[in-house]
Design an enzyme around this catalytic site. Structure first.
Site, short mmCIF file in Angstrom:
data_model
loop_
_atom_site.label_atom_id
_atom_site.label_comp_id
_atom_site.label_asym_id
_atom_site.label_seq_id
_atom_site.Cartn_x
_atom_site.Cartn_y
_atom_site.Cartn_z
N GLY A 1 0.83 -1.21 0.00
CA GLY A 1 0.00 0.00 0.00
C GLY A 1 0.86 1.25 0.00
O GLY A 1 0.53 2.25 0.63
N ALA A 2 1.97 1.19 -0.77
CA ALA A 2 2.95 2.28 -0.74
C ALA A 2 2.69 3.33 -1.81
O ALA A 2 3.50 4.23 -2.00
CB ALA A 2 4.35 1.71 -0.90
N ARG B 1 0.37 5.63 -1.94
CA ARG B 1 -0.14 6.92 -1.44
C ARG B 1 -0.32 6.85 0.07
O ARG B 1 -0.09 5.80 0.68
CB ARG B 1 -1.46 7.29 -2.11
CG ARG B 1 -2.54 6.24 -1.97
CD ARG B 1 -3.70 6.53 -2.94
NE ARG B 1 -4.35 5.32 -3.38
CZ ARG B 1 -5.41 4.77 -2.79
NH1 ARG B 1 -5.95 5.33 -1.74
NH2 ARG B 1 -5.94 3.67 -3.26
N ASP C 1 -1.70 -7.33 -6.13
CA ASP C 1 -2.93 -7.21 -5.34
C ASP C 1 -2.76 -8.12 -4.11
O ASP C 1 -2.64 -9.34 -4.26
CB ASP C 1 -4.11 -7.67 -6.21
CG ASP C 1 -5.44 -7.55 -5.49
OD1 ASP C 1 -5.46 -7.52 -4.24
OD2 ASP C 1 -6.47 -7.51 -6.18
N VAL C 2 -2.76 -7.53 -2.92
CA VAL C 2 -2.48 -8.34 -1.72
C VAL C 2 -3.61 -9.31 -1.37
O VAL C 2 -3.43 -10.18 -0.53
CB VAL C 2 -2.14 -7.46 -0.48
CG1 VAL C 2 -0.93 -6.58 -0.73
CG2 VAL C 2 -3.33 -6.65 -0.01
N ASN D 1 0.72 -2.60 5.19
CA ASN D 1 -0.04 -1.36 5.34
C ASN D 1 -1.25 -1.30 4.42
O ASN D 1 -2.20 -0.57 4.70
CB ASN D 1 0.91 -0.17 5.07
CG ASN D 1 0.17 1.11 4.79
OD1 ASN D 1 -0.28 1.80 5.71
ND2 ASN D 1 -0.03 1.43 3.50
N TYR E 1 -14.17 -4.14 8.94
CA TYR E 1 -12.84 -3.52 9.11
C TYR E 1 -12.31 -3.74 10.53
O TYR E 1 -11.14 -4.11 10.72
CB TYR E 1 -13.00 -2.03 8.80
CG TYR E 1 -11.76 -1.20 8.82
CD1 TYR E 1 -10.90 -1.15 7.72
CD2 TYR E 1 -11.44 -0.41 9.93
CE1 TYR E 1 -9.77 -0.34 7.73
CE2 TYR E 1 -10.32 0.40 9.94
CZ TYR E 1 -9.48 0.44 8.84
OH TYR E 1 -8.36 1.23 8.85
N ALA F 1 -11.17 -7.32 10.96
CA ALA F 1 -9.85 -7.55 10.33
C ALA F 1 -8.73 -6.93 11.16
O ALA F 1 -7.70 -7.56 11.40
CB ALA F 1 -9.85 -6.97 8.92
N LYS F 2 -8.95 -5.71 11.61
CA LYS F 2 -7.87 -5.00 12.33
C LYS F 2 -7.63 -5.61 13.70
O LYS F 2 -6.49 -5.64 14.17
CB LYS F 2 -8.19 -3.51 12.43
CG LYS F 2 -8.19 -2.77 11.08
CD LYS F 2 -6.82 -2.82 10.42
CE LYS F 2 -6.74 -1.90 9.20
NZ LYS F 2 -5.43 -1.97 8.53
N ILE G 1 -6.29 9.76 10.32
CA ILE G 1 -5.12 10.32 9.64
C ILE G 1 -5.58 10.93 8.32
O ILE G 1 -6.46 10.39 7.64
CB ILE G 1 -4.06 9.21 9.37
CG1 ILE G 1 -3.76 8.42 10.66
CG2 ILE G 1 -2.79 9.80 8.77
CD1 ILE G 1 -3.21 9.19 11.82
P1 NAP Z 1 -5.34 4.96 1.41
O1 NAP Z 1 -4.88 6.35 1.25
O2 NAP Z 1 -6.68 4.55 0.95
O3 NAP Z 1 -4.24 3.99 0.77
C1 NAP Z 1 -4.43 2.61 0.77
C2 NAP Z 1 -3.23 1.94 0.16
O4 NAP Z 1 -3.46 0.53 0.14
C3 NAP Z 1 -2.97 2.39 -1.25
O5 NAP Z 1 -1.60 2.46 -1.49
C4 NAP Z 1 -3.60 1.25 -2.07
O6 NAP Z 1 -2.91 1.15 -3.30
C5 NAP Z 1 -3.28 0.06 -1.19
N1 NAP Z 1 -4.16 -1.07 -1.42
C6 NAP Z 1 -5.49 -1.15 -1.18
N2 NAP Z 1 -5.95 -2.36 -1.55
C7 NAP Z 1 -4.88 -3.05 -2.04
C8 NAP Z 1 -4.72 -4.36 -2.57
N3 NAP Z 1 -5.74 -5.20 -2.68
N4 NAP Z 1 -3.49 -4.74 -2.97
C9 NAP Z 1 -2.44 -3.90 -2.86
N5 NAP Z 1 -2.53 -2.65 -2.36
C10 NAP Z 1 -3.74 -2.24 -1.95
O7 NAP Z 1 -5.28 4.51 2.95
P2 NAP Z 1 -4.41 5.03 4.17
O8 NAP Z 1 -5.27 5.94 4.94
O9 NAP Z 1 -3.06 5.46 3.74
O10 NAP Z 1 -4.34 3.67 5.00
C11 NAP Z 1 -3.18 2.87 5.07
C12 NAP Z 1 -3.38 1.83 6.17
O11 NAP Z 1 -3.64 2.52 7.42
C13 NAP Z 1 -4.59 0.93 5.96
O12 NAP Z 1 -4.28 -0.37 6.41
C14 NAP Z 1 -5.66 1.55 6.83
O13 NAP Z 1 -6.61 0.61 7.24
C15 NAP Z 1 -4.81 2.04 7.99
N6 NAP Z 1 -5.46 3.11 8.77
C16 NAP Z 1 -5.75 4.30 8.20
C17 NAP Z 1 -6.35 5.30 8.97
C18 NAP Z 1 -6.69 6.65 8.44
O14 NAP Z 1 -7.32 7.43 9.17
N7 NAP Z 1 -6.31 7.00 7.23
C19 NAP Z 1 -6.67 5.04 10.31
C20 NAP Z 1 -6.36 3.80 10.86
C21 NAP Z 1 -5.74 2.84 10.07
P3 NAP Z 1 -3.56 0.89 -4.73
O15 NAP Z 1 -4.94 1.48 -4.73
O16 NAP Z 1 -2.57 1.54 -5.61
O17 NAP Z 1 -3.57 -0.61 -4.85
#
Ligand code: NAP
Length: 249
Positions: free
Chosen positions: A14-15, A17, A64-65, A91, A156, A159-160, A189
């Site tokens: 998930g790198a 963005r 795709d993970v 991530n 969600y 899973a978490k 975030i």
């Molecule tokens: P985001 O901006 O939506 O980014 C998600 C990332 O995961 C993207 O790089 C996306 O890449 C990748 N991804 C999604 N599905 C995928 C798949 N099937 N295979 C490979 N890559 C995949 O989310 P984020 O906010 O940065 O979140 C990152 C992590 O932090 C997640 O695990 C999320 O649950 C956790 N988190 C986020 C928050 C928050 O407030 N933002 C809070 C708690 C936890 P592509 O679309 O390019 O595949």
């Protein structure tokens, strides 16, 4: 003459963005070679370019993970190309929010496959090369939803919170091999994932946070960089919550 230690190799899923891109940059700044994984090659290339412009080393792998075979193959390839794998940051994550009574089987399964089974599969594939290197750091990105639950996020949160049991079990099994496993649990975030929330929900979330604001991806990346560091070798099986104080008791 002293030998220079070999460059450690890190995979960040998930790198492309958000939090994952910030983690990749932070690990590259620590001198790691970072392998960037997500489904979008173009976005991964942009993050790779950013890392290289700052003098860091990175490569990309579109995967795709939720595809078990492809993910295992990707991790095996990294370990074989670099002849090592030291750090794994799981991530990649998605949300498919819905209230419990309306949640479909598909919404539940999709989130479990990406956010939980994908992490299990990646960890399993990464452990052998880490054992060969007699050193390893696994950092799984959880969420406060997995600690305290969240209305509309039964899939969600399941899973978490599953990641906690998975990570602690790995920590116990792998301690003797000098491999640590920890969870970083972010609160709200500023990323694409939270950008879609209605303003009213964002305001309520900020109000429920003692620090009165959303966190920045770099603030999660700093916690991950610590757990991935040489200095964090005595920290394992822990959950480091980075949530502006939202869930403190
Ligand atoms: P985001 O901006 O939506 O980014 C998600 C990332 O995961 C993207 O790089 C996306 O890449 C990748 N991804 C999604 N599905 C995928 C798949 N099937 N295979 C490979 N890559 C995949 O989310 P984020 O906010 O940065 O979140 C990152 C992590 O932090 C997640 O695990 C999320 O649950 C956790 N988190 C986020 C928050 C928050 O407030 N933002 C809070 C708690 C936890 P592509 O679309 O390019 O595949």
């Amino acid at each position: 003459m002293t030998d220079t230690p070999p460059t450690r190799v890190a995979i960040v899923t998930g790198a492309s963005r958000g939090i994952g891109a910030a983690i990749a940059v932070a690990l590259a700044n620590q001198g790691r070679h970072v392998v960037l994984v997500s489904r979008s090659q173009e976005k991964l290339d942009a993050v790779k370019g950013q890392i290289e412009a700052q003098g860091g080393a990175a490569s990309t792998l579109a995967c795709d993970v939720s595809d078990q075979a492809a993910l295992t193959e990707a991790i095996d390839k990294v370990a074989s190309d670099h002849k090592r794998l030291d750090i794994l940051v799981n991530n990649a994550g998605i949300t498919r929010d819905n209230l419990m009574l309306r949640m479909t089987d598909e919404e539940f399964d999709e989130v479990i496959l990406t956010n939980l089974r994908g992490v299990f599969v990646a960890c399993r594939a990464a452990l052998r090369p880490m054992m060969r290197g007699k050193w390893g750091r696994i950092i799984n990105i959880g969420s406060v939803s997995g600690l305290v639950g969240n209305a509309g996020q039964a899939n969600y949160a399941t899973a978490k919170s599953g990641l906690l049991g998975l990570t602690k079990s790995i920590a116990k099994e792998m301690a003797a091999k000098n491999i640590t496993a920890n969870v970083v649990a972010p609160g709200f975030i500023e990323t694409d994932m939270t950008d879609v929330l209605p303003q009213q929900v964002k305001d309520m979330a900020a109000a429920a946070t003692p620090l009165r604001r959303f966190g920045k991806p770099e603030e999660i990346a700093a916690a991950v960089a610590y757990l991935a560091s040489e200095q964090a070798g005595y920290t394992t099986g822990q959950v480091l919550t980075v949530d502006g104080g939202m869930t403190m008791c």
